[in-house]
Motif scaffolding. Structure first.
Motif, PDB file in Angstrom:
ATOM      1  N   ARG A   4       0.858  -1.186   0.000  1.00  0.00           N
ATOM      2  CA  ARG A   4       0.000   0.000   0.000  1.00  0.00           C
ATOM      3  C   ARG A   4       0.893   1.234   0.000  1.00  0.00           C
ATOM      4  O   ARG A   4       1.859   1.290   0.755  1.00  0.00           O
ATOM      5  CB  ARG A   4      -0.871   0.048   1.243  1.00  0.00           C
ATOM      6  CG  ARG A   4      -1.922  -1.017   1.297  1.00  0.00           C
ATOM      7  CD  ARG A   4      -2.759  -0.857   2.524  1.00  0.00           C
ATOM      8  NE  ARG A   4      -1.938  -1.232   3.687  1.00  0.00           N
ATOM      9  CZ  ARG A   4      -2.342  -1.181   4.937  1.00  0.00           C
ATOM     10  NH1 ARG A   4      -3.527  -0.726   5.219  1.00  0.00           N
ATOM     11  NH2 ARG A   4      -1.557  -1.551   5.911  1.00  0.00           N
ATOM     12  N   GLU A  28       1.054  -5.391   2.683  1.00  0.00           N
ATOM     13  CA  GLU A  28      -0.162  -6.005   3.213  1.00  0.00           C
ATOM     14  C   GLU A  28       0.226  -7.322   3.889  1.00  0.00           C
ATOM     15  O   GLU A  28       1.128  -8.018   3.443  1.00  0.00           O
ATOM     16  CB  GLU A  28      -1.147  -6.306   2.080  1.00  0.00           C
ATOM     17  CG  GLU A  28      -1.784  -5.104   1.468  1.00  0.00           C
ATOM     18  CD  GLU A  28      -2.918  -4.580   2.300  1.00  0.00           C
ATOM     19  OE1 GLU A  28      -3.500  -5.352   3.082  1.00  0.00           O
ATOM     20  OE2 GLU A  28      -3.212  -3.397   2.180  1.00  0.00           O
ATOM     21  N   SER A  30       0.376 -11.107   4.548  1.00  0.00           N
ATOM     22  CA  SER A  30       0.116 -12.262   3.684  1.00  0.00           C
ATOM     23  C   SER A  30      -0.569 -13.386   4.442  1.00  0.00           C
ATOM     24  O   SER A  30      -1.148 -14.279   3.837  1.00  0.00           O
ATOM     25  CB  SER A  30       1.426 -12.766   3.073  1.00  0.00           C
ATOM     26  OG  SER A  30       2.295 -13.184   4.101  1.00  0.00           O
ATOM     27  N   SER A  49       5.183  -7.618   6.662  1.00  0.00           N
ATOM     28  CA  SER A  49       3.981  -6.788   6.793  1.00  0.00           C
ATOM     29  C   SER A  49       3.951  -6.008   8.096  1.00  0.00           C
ATOM     30  O   SER A  49       3.373  -4.935   8.163  1.00  0.00           O
ATOM     31  CB  SER A  49       2.734  -7.664   6.701  1.00  0.00           C
ATOM     32  OG  SER A  49       2.681  -8.543   7.806  1.00  0.00           O
TER      33      SER A  49
END
Length: 102
Positions: A4, A28, A30, A49
């Motif tokens: 993102r 993001e 996983s 992440s």
């Protein structure tokens, strides 16, 4: 791995705009977080992440970095802040809709 790219908003605990000028590339998750059976803490095996967060001065730099390294990304544009201009003298204005009282 999906990333993102966004500009973070200010937190509810701050009145200024610190840490909101840079664009952030964040991965993001996983895998879903799971709770530890003994302590009840949440844990994940995916460190990218939760621990990797890159900051860039402009949106173009962040997009260029993601494209150069082959990272699939989702871009979130920031919304302009709605400014409400207020003056102390407006509390005592003649045309005030609600009367001023203590």
């Amino acid at each position: 791995m999906l990333a993102r790219i966004f500009r973070p908003s200010k937190t509810a605990m701050q009145s200024g705009k610190a840490k909101t000028k840079d664009w952030v590339l964040e991965f993001e998750p996983s895998a879903a977080r799971r709770s530890d059976p003994l302590m009840g803490w949440t844990q994940t095996s995916d460190t990218a992440s939760s621990q990797v967060q890159l900051a860039f001065e402009t949106k173009d730099e962040a997009v260029r970095y993601a494209e150069h390294h082959g990272i699939a990304f989702q871009l979130f544009d920031d919304k302009p802040a709605k400014r409400i201009i207020k003056a102390y003298a407006d509390n005592f204005a003649f045309g005030r809709k609600v009367p001023w009282t203590h």
